[in-house]
Write a protein that holds these residues in place. Sequence first.
Motif, PDB file in Angstrom:
ATOM      1  N   SER A   2       0.620  -1.215   0.119  1.00 23.40           N
ATOM      2  CA  SER A   2       0.122   0.251  -0.131  1.00 23.40           C
ATOM      3  C   SER A   2       1.202   1.162   0.091  1.00 23.40           C
ATOM      4  O   SER A   2       2.061   1.172   0.706  1.00 23.40           O
ATOM      5  CB  SER A   2      -0.573   0.404   1.606  1.00 23.40           C
ATOM      6  N   THR A   3       0.453   2.592  -0.779  1.00 22.14           N
ATOM      7  CA  THR A   3       1.248   3.427  -0.738  1.00 22.14           C
ATOM      8  C   THR A   3      -0.156   5.030  -0.699  1.00 22.14           C
ATOM      9  O   THR A   3       0.608   5.552  -0.807  1.00 22.14           O
ATOM     10  CB  THR A   3       2.154   3.079  -2.378  1.00 22.14           C
ATOM     11  N   GLY A   4      -1.123   4.450  -0.166  1.00 21.49           N
ATOM     12  CA  GLY A   4      -1.421   5.612   0.239  1.00 21.49           C
ATOM     13  C   GLY A   4      -1.321   6.719   1.311  1.00 21.49           C
ATOM     14  O   GLY A   4      -0.547   5.785   2.132  1.00 21.49           O
ATOM     15  N   ALA A   5      -2.445   7.325   1.674  1.00 17.19           N
ATOM     16  CA  ALA A   5      -2.237   8.206   2.868  1.00 17.19           C
ATOM     17  C   ALA A   5      -2.425   7.534   4.042  1.00 17.19           C
ATOM     18  O   ALA A   5      -1.510   7.703   4.923  1.00 17.19           O
ATOM     19  CB  ALA A   5      -3.130   9.155   2.312  1.00 17.19           C
ATOM     20  N   ASP A   6      -3.167   6.570   4.099  1.00 20.64           N
ATOM     21  CA  ASP A   6      -2.908   5.957   4.652  1.00 20.64           C
ATOM     22  C   ASP A   6      -2.087   4.599   5.329  1.00 20.64           C
ATOM     23  O   ASP A   6      -1.760   3.650   5.981  1.00 20.64           O
ATOM     24  CB  ASP A   6      -4.474   5.279   5.016  1.00 20.64           C
ATOM     25  N   VAL A   9       3.858   3.380   7.706  1.00 25.39           N
ATOM     26  CA  VAL A   9       5.792   3.803   8.121  1.00 25.39           C
ATOM     27  C   VAL A   9       5.988   2.893   8.466  1.00 25.39           C
ATOM     28  O   VAL A   9       5.980   3.109   9.809  1.00 25.39           O
ATOM     29  CB  VAL A   9       5.559   5.335   7.873  1.00 25.39           C
ATOM     30  N   ALA A  24       2.167  11.979  11.106  1.00 25.65           N
ATOM     31  CA  ALA A  24       1.644  11.275  10.542  1.00 25.65           C
ATOM     32  C   ALA A  24       1.054  10.263  12.156  1.00 25.65           C
ATOM     33  O   ALA A  24       0.956   8.902  12.046  1.00 25.65           O
ATOM     34  CB  ALA A  24       2.072  10.199   9.166  1.00 25.65           C
ATOM     35  N   ARG A  27       0.450   6.205  11.905  1.00 21.65           N
ATOM     36  CA  ARG A  27       0.996   5.296  10.616  1.00 21.65           C
ATOM     37  C   ARG A  27       1.850   5.015  10.642  1.00 21.65           C
ATOM     38  O   ARG A  27       2.693   3.868   9.949  1.00 21.65           O
ATOM     39  CB  ARG A  27       1.259   6.284   9.691  1.00 21.65           C
TER      40      ARG A  27
END
Length: 40
Positions: A2-6, A9, A24, A27
Amino acid sequence: MSTGADAPVLTDGFSCALAVRHVAPGRARHLAELLDPRPR
């Protein structure tokens, strides 16, 4: 992956995780959490 905002990390150090949590919330995932996913 997944590379979305949610997307989580992945961090490898305590200070890195704190920095990501600061900008963030929710995350940051420490490498140790990924390797041992038992609830804390």
